[in-house]
Design an enzyme around this catalytic site. Structure first.
Site, short mmCIF file in Angstrom:
data_model
loop_
_atom_site.label_atom_id
_atom_site.label_comp_id
_atom_site.label_asym_id
_atom_site.label_seq_id
_atom_site.Cartn_x
_atom_site.Cartn_y
_atom_site.Cartn_z
CE LYS A 1 -4.10 2.03 0.44
NZ LYS A 1 -5.13 2.01 -0.61
CG ASP B 1 -8.97 -16.39 5.66
OD1 ASP B 1 -7.91 -17.05 5.75
OD2 ASP B 1 -9.82 -16.35 6.57
#
Ligand code: NAD
Ligand code: IPM
Ligand code: MN
Length: 364
Positions: free
Chosen positions: A186, A246
């Site tokens: 990021k 996930d």
């Protein structure tokens, strides 16, 4: 060969899936004439209940003496009060840190027989084969924490050395695969991400044969769903890697399918499925044991250098995912025990698997 394996069943479905993986390892030991000794130790909520600590000193000492550690899962509603003085998850984080397992490998493949379970259209799932390399011992998980009545902070800190070792590992892994590395950060907002990106850029000159691309984590979350087959090795920091994997598991059909290997510079590793203690199904005998069983295969490959045995387990799991029985999370009705029995039977048939070339299997 002889190997000492510590098991840390933990909480919820942890003991159920760990027992499955141990059954597979015992069958492998018999079939291939190895001597594996299993030493069960406490961690997580079960350890808090028994000793007051999420990682008792005896458990850590046993892990440090072991050749490999196999973990189920920790945590659950019983220990999830946000004001609790100690949490099961702290035991797992302390273990990862104490073992120095900074590189968490989370492979994702989509089994063709399960493609219909994914929320994505089948054609998007062709040739999905991604290896996530998640930094595991740094970042916000391990930074200083503060808390007052109305303020809380979690420091996110990375050093160049921490970034460099995991990124080098990812480059090496990419070199042995399709030579494509995607680094996720990021860097448009976070200083740690800018350090991460410039470190990756500098290391890239040592690996001219590997194509490197940088991707911001928010768009990566989207791209994983729109073009999952565009990725080979994906390297990222601790928290981003937790979340993206996930998400990736949904492509495979269930969180219960994905294994992981947490590696240090030595041979000893920590192996665990990526799922948690699944409190909603714990104790019902319904847990999918595949993530834990495939973690046992990674243990054989990375800590014990038993590639043939690892491939045999993977081939056996492949066959059971194709032919059944399947657990409920992947559209079947079978319980954990029935899936394990089928994997053991398939393992008998695959015991003569040989490696014919990197990644390929041939079974007599
Ligand atoms: P979870 O992974 O435990 O469960 C999420 C969902 O996936 C649930 O519906 C669950 O039933 C399903 N699922 C997970 N594993 C499955 C399996 N093997 N077979 C079939 N279905 C499966 O995540 P959560 O509910 O967010 O977390 C529960 C607890 O687990 C929390 O305390 C969390 O901290 C802990 N946790 C531990 C680990 C670990 O020990 N490595 C990893 C993740 C979460
Ligand atoms: C995982 C888990 C852990 C993590 C928790 C239980 C500390 O979610 O292994 O993915 O966040 O690393
Ligand atoms: Mn997680």
């Amino acid at each position: 060969m002889k190997a000492r394996i510590v098991t840390l069943p933990g909480d919820g479905v942890g003991p159920e899936v760990t027992a499955a993986a141990v059954a597979v390892l015992k069958t492998v030991a018999t079939r291939y004439e190895h001597v594996f000794t299993f030493d069960e130790q406490q961690i997580g909520g079960a350890a808090i209940d028994a000793t007051g600590e999420p990682l008792p000193a005896a458990s850590l000492a046993a892990c440090k003496r072991a050749d490999a550690v196999l973990l189920g899962a920790v945590g659950g509603p019983k220990w999830s009060d946000p004001n609790a003085p100690v949490r099961p998850e702290q035991g797992l984080l302390a273990l990862r840190s104490a073992l120095g397992v900074y590189a968490n490998l989370r492979p994702l493949q989509v089994h063709p027989a399960l493609a219909d379970l994914s929320p994505l259209k089948n054609e998007k799932l062709q040739n999905v084969d991604v290896l996530f390399v998640r930094e595991l011992t740094g970042g916000a998980y391990f930074g200083a924490k503060t808390r007052t009545a109305d303020t809380a902070t979690d420091e996110c800190k990375y050093t160049v050395a921490e970034i460099e070792r995991v990124v080098r590992r990812a480059f090496e892994l990419a070199r042995a695969r399709r030579r494509h590395l995607t680094s996720v950060d990021k860097a448009n907002v976070l200083e740690t991400s800018r350090l991460w990106r410039s470190t990756v850029q500098r290391l890239a000159t040592d690996y001219p044969d590997v194509k490197v691309e940088h991707q911001l984590v928010d768009s990566m979350a989207m791209l994983l769903l729109t073009r999952p087959n565009a990725y080979d090795v994906v390297v990222t920091e601790n928290l981003f890697g937790d979340i993206l994997t996930d998400e990736a598991a949904a492509l495979a059909g269930s969180l219960g399918l994905l294994p992981s290997a947490s590696l240090s510079d030595g041979r000893r590793g920590l192996y665990e499925p990526i799922h948690g203690s699944a409190p909603d199904i714990a104790g019902t005998g319904a847990a999918n044991p595949v993530g834990a069983i495939l973690s046992a295969a990674l243990l054989l490959r990375h800590s014990l250098q038993l590639e043939t045995e690892a491939l045999a387990i993977e081939a056996a799991v492949d066959q059971v995912l194709r032919d059944g029985p399947r657990s409920r999370d992947i559209g079947g009705t079978a319980g954990t025990d029935a899936v394990v029995a089928a994997v053991l039977a398939a393992l008998d048939r695959h015991a003569s698997c040989a490696i014919v070339s990197a990644g390929a299997r041939a079974c007599a």
